[in-house]
Enzyme design. Sequence first.
Site, PDB file in Angstrom:
ATOM      1  N   HIS A 141      29.599  55.683  22.988  1.00 47.21           N
ATOM      2  CA  HIS A 141      29.180  55.711  21.582  1.00 47.21           C
ATOM      3  C   HIS A 141      29.189  54.302  20.979  1.00 47.21           C
ATOM      4  O   HIS A 141      28.216  53.880  20.347  1.00 47.21           O
ATOM      5  CB  HIS A 141      30.089  56.640  20.772  1.00 47.21           C
ATOM      6  CG  HIS A 141      29.855  56.570  19.294  1.00 47.21           C
ATOM      7  ND1 HIS A 141      28.699  57.014  18.706  1.00 47.21           N
ATOM      8  CD2 HIS A 141      30.637  56.086  18.282  1.00 47.21           C
ATOM      9  CE1 HIS A 141      28.769  56.825  17.388  1.00 47.21           C
ATOM     10  NE2 HIS A 141      29.928  56.266  17.108  1.00 47.21           N
ATOM     11  N   LYS A 261      30.993  58.750   4.548  1.00 51.59           N
ATOM     12  CA  LYS A 261      31.781  59.716   5.325  1.00 51.59           C
ATOM     13  C   LYS A 261      32.544  60.715   4.439  1.00 51.59           C
ATOM     14  O   LYS A 261      32.742  61.860   4.856  1.00 51.59           O
ATOM     15  CB  LYS A 261      32.837  58.967   6.160  1.00 51.59           C
ATOM     16  CG  LYS A 261      32.281  57.975   7.173  1.00 51.59           C
ATOM     17  CD  LYS A 261      31.922  58.647   8.482  1.00 51.59           C
ATOM     18  CE  LYS A 261      31.652  57.611   9.576  1.00 51.59           C
ATOM     19  NZ  LYS A 261      31.329  58.263  10.859  1.00 51.59           N
TER      20      LYS A 261
END
Lengths: 424, 424
Positions: A141, A261
């Site tokens: 990632h 987020k």
Amino acid sequence: MSYNANDPRLTSWVEVPSDSDFSIQNIPFGICKMNDGFHVSSAIGNQVIILSALAENGYLKEVEGLDDSTLKNEFLNDFISLGKSVTSKVRETLSKLLSVGSSLEQDAATRKAAFVNMESVEMTMPVRVGDYTDFYSSRDHATNVGKMFRDPENALLPNWLHIPVGYHGRASSIVVSGTPLHRPMGQQMPAGADAPVYGACKLLDFELEMGFVVGKDTKLGDRISVHEAEDYIFGLVLFNDWSARDIQKWEYVPLGPFLGKNFGSSISPWIVTLEALEPFKTTSPAQDAPRPLPYLQFEGDKNYDIDLEVDIVPPSGESKTVCRSNFKFMYWNMCQQLAHHTVNGCDVNVGDICASGTISGPERGSFGSMLEISWRGTMPVDMPDGSVRKFIQDGDRVVMRGFGTKDGVRVGFGKVDTEILPVK
Amino acid sequence: MSYNANDPRLTSWVEVPSDSDFSIQNIPFGICKMNDGFHVSSAIGNQVIILSALAENGYLKEVEGLDDSTLKNEFLNDFISLGKSVTSKVRETLSKLLSVGSSLEQDAATRKAAFVNMESVEMTMPVRVGDYTDFYSSRDHATNVGKMFRDPENALLPNWLHIPVGYHGRASSIVVSGTPLHRPMGQQMPAGADAPVYGACKLLDFELEMGFVVGKDTKLGDRISVHEAEDYIFGLVLFNDWSARDIQKWEYVPLGPFLGKNFGSSISPWIVTLEALEPFKTTSPAQDAPRPLPYLQFEGDKNYDIDLEVDIVPPSGESKTVCRSNFKFMYWNMCQQLAHHTVNGCDVNVGDICASGTISGPERGSFGSMLEISWRGTMPVDMPDGSVRKFIQDGDRVVMRGFGTKDGVRVGFGKVDTEILPVK
């Protein structure tokens, strides 16, 4: 020889479908909400088990400390705080009661009081989360993100192979599976513009993660070593770290993700204990170039072979699995994360959650976010209903699942299933 | 005309030294620990007032909702959750009781039960902090940091004048004044080295900040406008955002500060209400180049003229004031911070703390961190005992104070006073 609740030979008198995550070898913990309030509960097959009903009928009397205030509780924090000696004993006792031939099998009255069909109860947040930390521990990632946004030749930042990089997230906005979230509004800087705009997020994304729940407090100033770390981990949940890529990109320099987020993160309702996951332990990726500093070095298997998948379910209902990954791909394991987190004396408390960061594998089909799957929107995903997805659209549900299988036994997490609603 | 607890003409029958922060116009709230447990309390002069003792003697009966469980409580969260209509009424009632000629002045028995010398009680954490957010809202501080670590010609990052940049901090490690903290261990990358080392922080620093305490919950998905924001702010504390500069520098890219900050943050025990600070409101720095997006635009005075100072007290006891700053220097005000924080639907809850970021003024003497005061260690500070400081040494205490003065009235925060102990 002590009782082994993980023994693959154990079978239950409760019907357990072969594809159920909740085998007799699992025995997870969660909170369900009934007409009379909140209850500490477990699960087997498609049944939820109300622990207070077992206790009231004398089935948990060999375990000390399980009073009404612990078992009829909005959260598992008090239960977990009893310590692993108690919670493991509860798991073992439940395993015996659920095994073929137990006294409970014959006790129709208690079974009626203690067992509820999973479809008919509401599962709520399993813990009151004090603090939430998100790590960034999948090498694939971090490499993918580095290739896209920084230098493809030097995708990993200089600290990444030395530090389990992490940051603080928002605890208040962690919600349980089934809680819909609104698409967030916020500031974005459109490509080529010279001033930011305010509007709905256009690049809404999921991140496939797992989170561990802290099982034991430390005092401020104390450190947890890599070797002690498992004592401080109660169990794991599936974790969807929702991300607004356009908001995040504009805001995150230099102090990290914030409004990109904190509009919501979603977790599965069942916490699978570290004990139940023991059979799925596996080797970790090599950490020899470079070798981490001594406080991060560990021995033995610290990764877990847990299959993970992500489905997008559009309003048409024709879903598509867009990711198949595995928790074993983590470069930094949970013990290293916890040792690092506390090496400066930062305290942790029961109910804190530490999430893994997006768990991507090495191949495209195993990437754990739409950012990577669609490679910044350049490779859209074809859906069975003819629509395409670069990111998540209003009305889509994102469903994450996770389970290990070994020796014919399946131990899993159920799902975290979240619908995205339009801007509020 | 309604009662004005801020009236400069009010005088108390309690002796209030002229340099006391706790005038009759202040009436802050905090928690003190006595032999019989924790108490919601207020302060005047050098006296702490135990609210339950007043209530038990009938002095708070005009205020509804003040039961024993609220007033004998480890934290102020339940008290604050009663809402400003109640907490303002308590402040007003206390103001009347403390005024010359009140019935309480003549009631020696209640005074004996309710008043305790400030030196003889332990003040504890005023709130249970759910989530903690740190902003970065002083233009001079952001400019100084940008000059030192990035480009002196373009010190502010592109987003800074558009966004009240913030990030999530660690709630668990916020401690009250008087709680010593150990110097943290951690990873650092020495200049010129090709691998990181593990060791004690060598560049331990304070950051002079103020924090506001959220006074009202929102639901996930809801937004607070700039105009509503003051309704959601209960009051303010002094906030020392301890920072390990060497750990922070190596870890913080790309996801922000983590172990460089979360070993501890220190706050003052008294929360001064927004109502008490009303007389100190002042104009804000101009925000016209660029003008922020509409959701961040505000009207009226939103800054506060509060003098701030930082002393270093070395083991010799010969202290030095190393910073004199003012809360009015904030570029982004608290209303803008809260509107931004919730614009994406992030929920806030009573007891959450949002800190300002380091409050530096335009001149060297007003810089709010040793990083800036010593300009990365290039300009050490001479101490009266002959020693020098680039950063904070073991055994040093850092003492922050803050107060407003107007029309002969002083309203202040007391202090946040923290000793740094050696590595544990």
